[in-house]
Design an enzyme around this catalytic site. Structure first.
Site, PDB file in Angstrom:
ATOM      1  CB  SER A  27       9.901  50.893  67.220  1.00  0.00           C
ATOM      2  OG  SER A  27       8.793  51.081  68.090  1.00  0.00           O
ATOM      3  CG  ASN A 115       6.527  45.151  79.081  1.00  0.00           C
ATOM      4  OD1 ASN A 115       6.974  46.049  78.375  1.00  0.00           O
ATOM      5  ND2 ASN A 115       7.009  44.882  80.289  1.00  0.00           N
ATOM      6  CB  THR A 160      22.348  11.877  41.359  1.00  0.00           C
ATOM      7  OG1 THR A 160      23.140  11.025  40.521  1.00  0.00           O
ATOM      8  CG2 THR A 160      20.958  11.275  41.531  1.00  0.00           C
ATOM      9  CG  HIS A 161      26.610  13.227  42.427  1.00  0.00           C
ATOM     10  ND1 HIS A 161      27.192  13.529  43.636  1.00  0.00           N
ATOM     11  CD2 HIS A 161      26.039  11.989  42.573  1.00  0.00           C
ATOM     12  CE1 HIS A 161      27.004  12.517  44.477  1.00  0.00           C
ATOM     13  NE2 HIS A 161      26.307  11.585  43.860  1.00  0.00           N
ATOM     14  CB  SER A 282      23.367  42.185  29.040  1.00  0.00           C
ATOM     15  OG  SER A 282      24.631  42.814  29.074  1.00  0.00           O
ATOM     16  CE  LYS A 288      23.901  36.691  29.206  1.00  0.00           C
ATOM     17  NZ  LYS A 288      24.670  37.411  30.249  1.00  0.00           N
ATOM     18  CG  ASN A 290      21.040  38.220  32.066  1.00  0.00           C
ATOM     19  OD1 ASN A 290      21.658  37.384  31.420  1.00  0.00           O
ATOM     20  ND2 ASN A 290      21.386  39.498  32.099  1.00  0.00           N
ATOM     21  CD  GLU A 295      20.912  35.288  37.785  1.00  0.00           C
ATOM     22  OE1 GLU A 295      20.992  36.528  37.940  1.00  0.00           O
ATOM     23  OE2 GLU A 295      21.415  34.683  36.823  1.00  0.00           O
ATOM     24  CE1 TYR A 322       9.452  44.185  74.833  1.00  0.00           C
ATOM     25  CE2 TYR A 322      10.448  45.927  76.153  1.00  0.00           C
ATOM     26  CZ  TYR A 322      10.065  45.413  74.926  1.00  0.00           C
ATOM     27  OH  TYR A 322      10.305  46.127  73.781  1.00  0.00           O
ATOM     28  CD  GLN A 327      12.164  49.370  69.720  1.00  0.00           C
ATOM     29  OE1 GLN A 327      11.392  49.733  70.606  1.00  0.00           O
ATOM     30  NE2 GLN A 327      13.085  50.167  69.210  1.00  0.00           N
ATOM     31  CE  LYS A 330       7.576  46.074  67.862  1.00  0.00           C
ATOM     32  NZ  LYS A 330       8.510  45.499  68.883  1.00  0.00           N
TER      33      LYS A 330
END
Length: 463
Positions: A27, A115, A160-161, A282, A288, A290, A295, A322, A327, A330
């Site tokens: 690790s 541990n 709304t909606h 683009s 464009k 963007n 996003e 443990y 592990q 992480k």
């Protein structure tokens, strides 16, 4: 000595480790970022060993000198890992032995297990990272409230909606998202509180055989207290789940805000324009611009939730104490912390640099959005709301039948045809500013109510 002999657990084994297993088990490539807190924990732990007579003054001084040298190597990016450094704990202890000699360095781990060591490192590291994120989040909320105060007079549709509903203030929209974030800040403080408990001194699982002062360890490392059961101390990863959940929650909030702004920035709406610094173009269409920053914020929320779901599946059936499954905490945790930190910073940049187009916002307001105000007009004359709602609907229908641009274009005579209780003062209903100003109750759109919201938000981040 061979690499296998240098492992913290190497004495039991006579055969070499499969090279693939070596890689699978390691690790260090990702947990090395905990080098500083690992050294900090060892410094405190060896001081506690001296308190119970397991180290003398000279040994402790030499260990701390070695730890200082080790820290300098890491800080200067000069630390060199070798085969057998399977994690940050192994690597640091191996290098400490090279600096001060293995006879003294070999005493550092007395009564300690990886541990409780890794559990301590994780809590120290997470605490530090969450405190950094807290500062970034506070700044973001301040940016939003400052902007809201400056642009409080700008009106826009509330939806709304995704259908135009009632007029609101742009500042009210900013305040709504800042309110989500203030709740996230409150949750973050609670998570930090639960993270900040000390597992060190719990040993592998059964406690410390030499009576080490765990309260001293907790105090030295800045923890609020100790985890009172040694089995729980080495196994508990609930704090990791909470961090991942918290990250998922705040990124969900940023995603919702981003979705609004993506829509508002389209040519069809034109309510706001993103700064070039937070937009891209683009490869094919030169015209464009963007909203990639927004996003990406929207997309990152799925990434962090996936990390939460994945780790909970790793955690759900681990036996007591443990197990190496832990592990798996992480990589998702570290990625989550970086993603959340960067996301809040990007969102802060977007909000602080975007340009609003008040005339577009104002131009999107339509008189049908005051239909509820029309119903409320009759309520003020004593008519039950259920009846006024129906009457207001009739006014909307009549305006549509007469091909009028809005309910404000109906004459007084037409209103009286709908209901005789309409009077000449009905024309006062058709004022967007008056509409938002009528909503003075706590949390409403009136200037006074919005300013109160912003004052509460500023108070929340000043704690």
């Amino acid at each position: 000595m061979s690499a296998d002999k240098l492992k913290l657990w190497g004495g039991r084994f006579t055969g070499a480790t499969d090279p693939l297993m070596e890689l699978y088990n390691a690790s260090l490539p990702y947990d090395k970022k905990m080098y500083k807190v690992d050294i900090e924990g060892t410094r405190a732990y060896t001081s506690a060993l001296k308190k119970v007579g397991l180290l003398n003054d000279k040994e402790l001084s030499e260990i701390h000198r070695g730890l200082d040298e080790l820290l300098k190597e890491w800080d200067a990016d000069k630390f060199v890992s070798v085969q057998g450094d399977e994690d940050i704990h192994t690597a640091n202890e191996r290098r400490l032995g090279e600096i001060i000699g293995r006879e003294i360095a070999g005493k550092v781990h007395t009564g300690r297990s990886r541990n409780d060591q890794v559990a301590t490192d994780m809590r120290l590291y997470v605490r530090e990272q969450l405190q950094n994120i807290r500062a970034i989040l506070v700044e973001f909320i301040k940016v939003m409230t400052t902007r809201a105060e400056q642009e409080i007079d700008v009106l826009m549709p509330g939806y709304t909606h995704l259908q135009r509903a009632q007029p609101i203030r742009w500042a009210h929209w900013l305040s709504s998202h800042a309110t989500y974030l203030a709740t996230d800040l409150e949750r973050l403080d609670q998570v930090i509180e639960r993270v900040n408990n000390c597992p060190l001194g719990a040993g592998a699982l059964a406690g410390h055989p030499f009576g080490i002062d765990r309260e001293y360890l907790a105090d030295t490392l800045g923890f609020n207290g100790v985890i009172g059961n040694s089995l729980t101390a080495v196994a508990d990863r609930d704090f990791i789940v909470e961090v991942l959940f918290w990250g998922s929650m705040i990124l969900n909030h940023l995603s919702k805000m981003s979705e609004d702004m993506i829509i508002y920035s389209t040519a069809e709406f034109g309510f706001l324009k993103l700064a070039d610094a937070y937009s891209t173009g683009s490869s094919l269409m030169p015209q464009k611009k963007n909203p990639d920053s927004l996003e990406l914020l929207r997309g990152k929320s799925g990434r962090v939730f996936g990390q939460l779901a994945g780790f909970m599946m790793s955690l759900k059936a681990t036996p007591s104490t443990y197990n190496k499954d832990l592990q798996e905490d992480k990589e998702p945790l570290f990625d989550c912390l970086v993603t959340v930190s960067h996301s809040i910073s990007i969102a802060t940049g977007v909000i602080s640099t975007l340009e609003i187009v008040p005339e577009k916002m104002q131009g999107a307001l339509t008189m049908d959005m005051l239909a509820t105000d029309l119903a409320d007009y009759l309520v003020r004359k004593g008519v039950p709301f259920r009846e006024t709602h129906h009457i207001s609907g009739e006014a909307v229908a009549m305006a549509e039948r007469e091909d009028l641009s809005g309910i404000d274009k109906l004459s007084i005579e037409q209103y009286k045809q709908i209901d005789s209780r309409f009077e000449a003062d009905v024309v006062k209903v058709f004022d967007f500013e008056a509409s938002v100003e009528r909503r003075t109750a706590t949390g409403g759109t009136a200037r006074s109510a919005v300013l109160k919201q912003l004052s509460n938000l500023k108070q929340a981040v000043s704690k």
